[in-house]
Motif scaffolding. Structure first.
Motif, PDB file in Angstrom:
ATOM      1  N   ALA B 589      21.242   0.374 -16.121  1.00  0.00           N
ATOM      2  CA  ALA B 589      20.665   1.696 -15.803  1.00  0.00           C
ATOM      3  C   ALA B 589      21.275   2.741 -16.726  1.00  0.00           C
ATOM      4  N   GLU B 590      20.430   3.628 -17.231  1.00  0.00           N
ATOM      5  CA  GLU B 590      20.932   4.718 -18.078  1.00  0.00           C
ATOM      6  C   GLU B 590      22.015   5.498 -17.374  1.00  0.00           C
ATOM      7  N   PRO B 591      23.037   5.938 -18.043  1.00  0.00           N
ATOM      8  CA  PRO B 591      23.343   5.749 -19.465  1.00  0.00           C
ATOM      9  C   PRO B 591      24.222   4.533 -19.726  1.00  0.00           C
ATOM     10  N   PHE B 592      24.227   3.602 -18.785  1.00  0.00           N
ATOM     11  CA  PHE B 592      25.057   2.401 -18.946  1.00  0.00           C
ATOM     12  C   PHE B 592      24.223   1.192 -19.374  1.00  0.00           C
ATOM     13  N   ASN B 593      23.158   1.485 -20.103  1.00  0.00           N
ATOM     14  CA  ASN B 593      22.334   0.436 -20.696  1.00  0.00           C
ATOM     15  C   ASN B 593      22.772   0.223 -22.150  1.00  0.00           C
ATOM     16  N   VAL B 594      22.921  -1.045 -22.544  1.00  0.00           N
ATOM     17  CA  VAL B 594      23.285  -1.332 -23.930  1.00  0.00           C
ATOM     18  C   VAL B 594      22.044  -1.113 -24.807  1.00  0.00           C
ATOM     19  N   ALA B 595      22.248  -0.502 -25.973  1.00  0.00           N
ATOM     20  CA  ALA B 595      21.127  -0.276 -26.890  1.00  0.00           C
ATOM     21  C   ALA B 595      20.471  -1.614 -27.234  1.00  0.00           C
ATOM     22  N   PRO B 596      19.135  -1.634 -27.312  1.00  0.00           N
ATOM     23  CA  PRO B 596      18.420  -2.919 -27.447  1.00  0.00           C
ATOM     24  C   PRO B 596      18.867  -3.783 -28.629  1.00  0.00           C
ATOM     25  N   LYS B 597      18.991  -3.187 -29.826  1.00  0.00           N
ATOM     26  CA  LYS B 597      19.364  -4.010 -30.987  1.00  0.00           C
ATOM     27  C   LYS B 597      20.794  -4.515 -30.851  1.00  0.00           C
TER      28      LYS B 597
END
Lengths: 698, 698
Positions: B589-597
């Protein structure tokens, strides 16, 4: 001469911490300094006068009011009925825009959840309550005294729905009194002006003077479906007030903190006010932007924005007081004087209270955000979300009612359940978007202030975001329906536990943490503070006798002063404002636009009629709607505000600065008769029905 | 042992006000304590080392950076290029979402308005500047010294666009130095990661440690359309750092207030920070709600929200420092020590400064809101509206350029015009809705803080409301077009006066008031403060010699410390974090989501590679992007943050608490090579191109 007066008043200004003099003091009716007041004002009021005034004084929600006819008619402030007006309105029928102007009693509408009460008896129960706490400490101490208070209330009032009993703590535990009230659960709106007539100048003119606001409204007490008989009431005096005349203000000032020690005040200055104000300011920003998204949004957000802005501006005044070096030096002097005189006693409550402060500072944020009821600040659980608060009440009410009354959380003792139920079952609208804004903001601020790594925050959010969680809860809940709430209340614990309502499930899931924070607060902050405050109160009585008044606690008080202006830095505050001043100040742009019906009546209105007046009485938030009474006991106005500088009143009375802002009965008479055509009310008040003669302007 | 260390460090913590010890100090390159640093750290750096590090250090806008190749490649923080990234993006192509990953130099894109510079020479001009002010006071004093500074700059730099000269005030007027820079006006973005890779944890993890953020990005200096030759540069060290190893941090810390007296600090505590923070919090609320109105709004508001939240959180840390009784007691002790040692001199600057404070308190709000540049707080004119600030620059620039250089407002002296023009002509997008939010908020807050009856507010608003006026100005202005701005600048005063652009007309209409406030501030606050501060500086040199460092002023400094964790109340701060820790902390969940790449590269990444490290160096905002350098002069990271507790660094260094938060070159190498496929950059840095071996997980 002015300078002399100024100097002597400055010396008196901080007597609040010790013994009160001159016009200072929010006095209880059973310890009002009749002789001193008469001497100061040149009046001759007596006990019979006091009794009549008390029995004409009304508590209405968080506001004050006064009975003004024998048939239950009551005057309060318009801002005290704003929530009622909003609840009775829809985006299609907006009484705030039009005013609420029923042409007869039959058109008066019931305020959802509204109730009013009149204080009939006061009994001293100090010994009994203090005895209950003897030998105990921590939460056991708090719990035992609360339980005893609940027992006293039940014994005195039984289950009669027309009376309410409340054990009131005065002098921060120095005295406990049983207050008995005549209660009215059917309160109807009888008249409200256009909102802008009451709020001319909006937030900008709020807490200021000169002022041009008809912040008055009428409600009526009903019983058994009919207007209540109220033989004791104020006589309506529609005449122009006189500069310098004595004024008594009778009402329920909400809360002062004059008896707090320096170390306690530093906690408020450094921790409580900054957090409260900073997060309120963000909510204000969210609501302002929301209100700009469309007309419906503007309607929905209006009442909440007014509420947030009012609290915030009051907080600003308090921040200024606590960072005013001269003001605080006098507070410190008064404390030093008291401490020196009290020396020799066995205890040092000041040291005890100082030792409590690091814990109070640490626990304020979690307590305020997760549980509320700190008694220190304004931050409340769930950002004031009605739906969440109903859910918590249902969950806790079910859990607590399963226990004997004296083992419950005190707010669920038998004697308090009628009040809980009337709030819970009230038929009032909620707006999902607004509820979500409040909940999202609260979750987000709780995460920020407690940090994302707090175990409490983990319980609160799990893997969800404040945005996602608040949306899910508000979309899914059925609690907006009063019938659903009633069914869950009546179904008790089994119904609550079986409920699939997401907000009920959520309130259940986070309740243990909130209770844990409260237990920690009660044990380490509240209980030691209460004990030390009780010692301080005893010391204060020993040193200063009964020439001290208790801090305000939302209970009935009488204060007095004169119609009088003052000079404050950079500004002359006059004694009066008139309708002519209103026409001058109006620019046409919000919030300085005159309400349409008021503007249309301009030629019918005497430009010299007094709208508002400044009075040197000692008032504070909660005093809103307080009847202003002359020496004959006639009502001459309703207190509705003060000034930003007056906010120091929370910590000490300063006669040079403090002014109550009062809407006059002359202005209200003008509005009823010349603007809103409320002939049946004019008649009920005994005022001549003819309009004021037209006057040539200029 | 730990306790002993703690106690001794606590004694040292406030040396900032007197003489610095241990790792304290943001030192200028011409007074760096080489011997003491070598002794403390066990290193053996010398003057040649200092020169190399200085010439590899870059100032980039309000940030710092370091040259990392011979062909102009420079590392800074991703948040330092966030505005560039936003300016290069559109709602359709959002580089913050995808990262900016050009496959060759040809695809590198110019940052609108971006420029960078390297400090090449330092010359002492103290005598000349101080002499210019002799015998003067008030605004004449300020003006004379500023004019002399402008003359010195022009004499030294002429009109060469590749160099810039700046007279720098150090020790609050104790010294003046001429700083000469090699300037690069063509700065291109060479790489930026996905925004979330740099901002994992968002505002919640900002100013905290442990931390998991690849807050790094590369720019490249160009000249004549080609990559600049930069033979002096840092060697890239891609290896894992060692706990305890010495680290030097070279950059441009923005502003500290360690040399302020107690009375000055109380003004910041009671007046400056409360206003700044309260109004910023409301803007934050408005922007958050705006960002929730749709995807475009979210894109537009992202960068501004990050900016407001960062400033606000820093302010919170400062409020906590100034209300921390123990911290402030040590500051008071240090002042008492200094004052006692300085006694016997002829002047008492402390008393002078105390006498200035009531005026500073009164004038802070009008000065900050109408003119800006108080040097005390963060509130700025027009809420940071780009369009308004361009309008003001055009109006004032036209007025001022009509005068001789040394009679102008100092920011328009000949030597400063190139900087003014490059800001004005930058091709960057503006968003009307955002501009209006800023303007409306600013007008509304100015009205609130100065009161509706202020003559300034009457000029500002006339009969309009903040809502209506801001809408009218933003809807009507053409200043979003750089060609329009250029034409008005080049047309000078006649063009500006003839312009029908509503924002130009508005800036003209309100300018006299703003100048009047500034004159009052300069006369009654700035000039006496500057004079007294100069006396204090002289006293400080007399008492403590040159073992004192100046307050940070946004100019190049060198500081040092070790890779080291610490214990702060309630928390252990480790020395390192790793990629394994990132995977653990991610919730999705934002902002604790890792960036996709970044997430997609998980299996290619060594989980034990160090992402971020804590270093005991003495840094503050503006140090963002500062190269972290080892004893050999190799770059091992880029400073990007500190902790909330470290914000007390504005007022004093506390080794037990203060930590710089640094993204390692190991993490950046990993990102370039294993996540974003930036092979040409990996090659340019001299790193082996192969990916880290795959590892079995667990």
């Amino acid at each position: 001469m002015r300078h002399m007066l100024f100097a002597s008043a400055a010396v008196l200004a901080f007597a609040g911490a010790s013994s009160a003099k001159a016009e200072e003091g929010m006095w209880t009716y059973d310890n009002f300094p009749i002789a001193r007041a008469n001497q100061t004002l040149g009046t001759n009021i007596d006990q019979a006068w006091l009794d009549r005034v008390r029995l004409s004084s009304v508590k209405f929600g968080g506001c004050s009011a006064g009975v003004i006819s024998g048939e239950g008619l009551v005057m309060t402030n318009n801002h005290c009925v704003a929530t009622c007006v909003a609840n009775l309105s829809t985006p299609q029928v907006q009484y705030a825009e039009t005013g609420f102007t029923p042409k007869s009693r039959e058109e008066e509408l019931k305020c959802p959840g509204g109730s009013a009460e009149i204080l009939t008896d006061i009994t001293d129960v100090t010994a009994r309550v203090q005895k209950a706490g003897e030998g105990l400490d921590g939460q056991a101490f708090t719990q035992a005294r609360e339980a005893e208070a609940g027992r006293i209330e039940t014994e005195a009032c039984g289950s009669d729905p027309k009376i309410r009993c409340q054990v009131v703590s005065l002098y921060r535990g120095g005295q406990f009194k049983l207050y008995k009230f005549r209660k009215y659960s059917d309160v109807r709106l009888a008249w409200a002006p256009e909102d802008r007539a009451a709020t001319f100048g909006g937030d900008l003119d709020n807490f200021s003077f000169p002022r041009f606001a008809i912040d008055a409204a009428f409600i009526r007490l009903y019983e058994d479906g009919k207007p209540a008989a109220t033989p004791t009431h104020f006589t309506w005096n529609p005449n122009k007030p006189t500069e310098g005349e004595p004024v008594f203000v009778t009402g329920n000032p909400g809360s002062t903190q004059r008896l707090l020690t320096q170390s306690q005040l530093m906690t408020i200055r450094d921790v409580v006010l900054p957090m409260d104000q900073l997060i309120a300011s963000e909510l204000r920003g969210r609501l302002i932007r929301y209100s700009e998204e469309g007309e419906d949004q503007a309607f929905i957000a209006m009442d909440p924005i007014v509420g947030v802005e009012n609290t915030y501006k009051r907080g600003l005044g308090r921040m200024r007081a606590l960072t005013d070096a001269a003001f605080m030096a006098k507070k410190a002097e008064a404390e030093a004087d008291f401490r020196a005189r009290a020396a020799g006693g066995q205890t040092d409550p000041w040291t005890t209270l100082e030792a409590v402060q690091p814990l109070a500072r640490e626990l304020y944020a979690p307590m305020a955000l997760l549980e509320g009821g700190t008694g220190l600040g304004t931050t409340s659980v769930a950002g004031g979300s009605s739906l969440f608060n109903w859910a918590r009440t249902l969950v806790r009410g079910a859990q607590e009612r399963a226990k004997p009354s004296d083992q419950r959380l005190p707010e669920f003792a038998d004697s308090r359940l009628p009040g809980v139920q009337s709030g819970l079952f009230a038929e009032r609208p909620t707006y999902p978007a607004l509820e979500q804004i409040r909940l999202e903001w609260w979750l987000s601020k709780t995460r920020e202030w407690l940090t994302v790594d707090s175990p409490y925050v983990r319980t609160l959010l799990g893997k969800e975001s404040p945005e996602g969680l608040s949306a899910r809860l508000i979309e899914g809940t059925q609690l907006a329906d009063p019938a659903v709430r009633r069914a869950l209340w009546e179904g008790g614990l089994p119904a609550v536990q079986a409920s699939t309502d997401p907000l009920i499930q959520y309130a259940l899931a986070i309740d243990a943490d909130a209770r844990a924070v409260r237990a920690q607060w009660d044990n380490t902050v509240k209980a030691p503070t209460d004990r030390a405050s009780e010692q301080l109160a005893a010391a204060r009585f020993a040193v200063y006798g009964d020439a001290v008044y208790p801090d305000a606690t939302g209970t009935l008080r009488l204060t007095y002063g004169r119609v009088e202006g003052t000079d404050v830095p950079g500004q002359r505050i006059p004694a009066f404002t008139t309708f002519a001043g209103l026409w001058d100040r109006a620019t046409g742009a919000e919030p300085f636009n005159v309400a349409p019906k008021l503007l249309a009546a301009k030629d019918r209105i005497d430009p010299n009629a007094v709208m508002n007046m400044a009075v040197s009485s000692d008032t504070i938030g909660g005093s809103s709607g307080s009847p202003a009474v002359n020496a004959k006991g006639e009502i001459i106005g309703a207190n509705f505000d003060s000034t930003v500088l007056t906010q120091r009143n929370a910590y000490g009375y300063d006669r040079n600065v403090n002014r109550s802002v009062i809407v006059t009965t002359q202005a209200v008479t003008t509005a009823l008769r010349d603007v809103y055509g409320m002939d049946h009310l004019i008649q009920e008040l005994g005022v001549a029905p003819k309009a004021a003669p037209r006057r040539a302007r200029r």
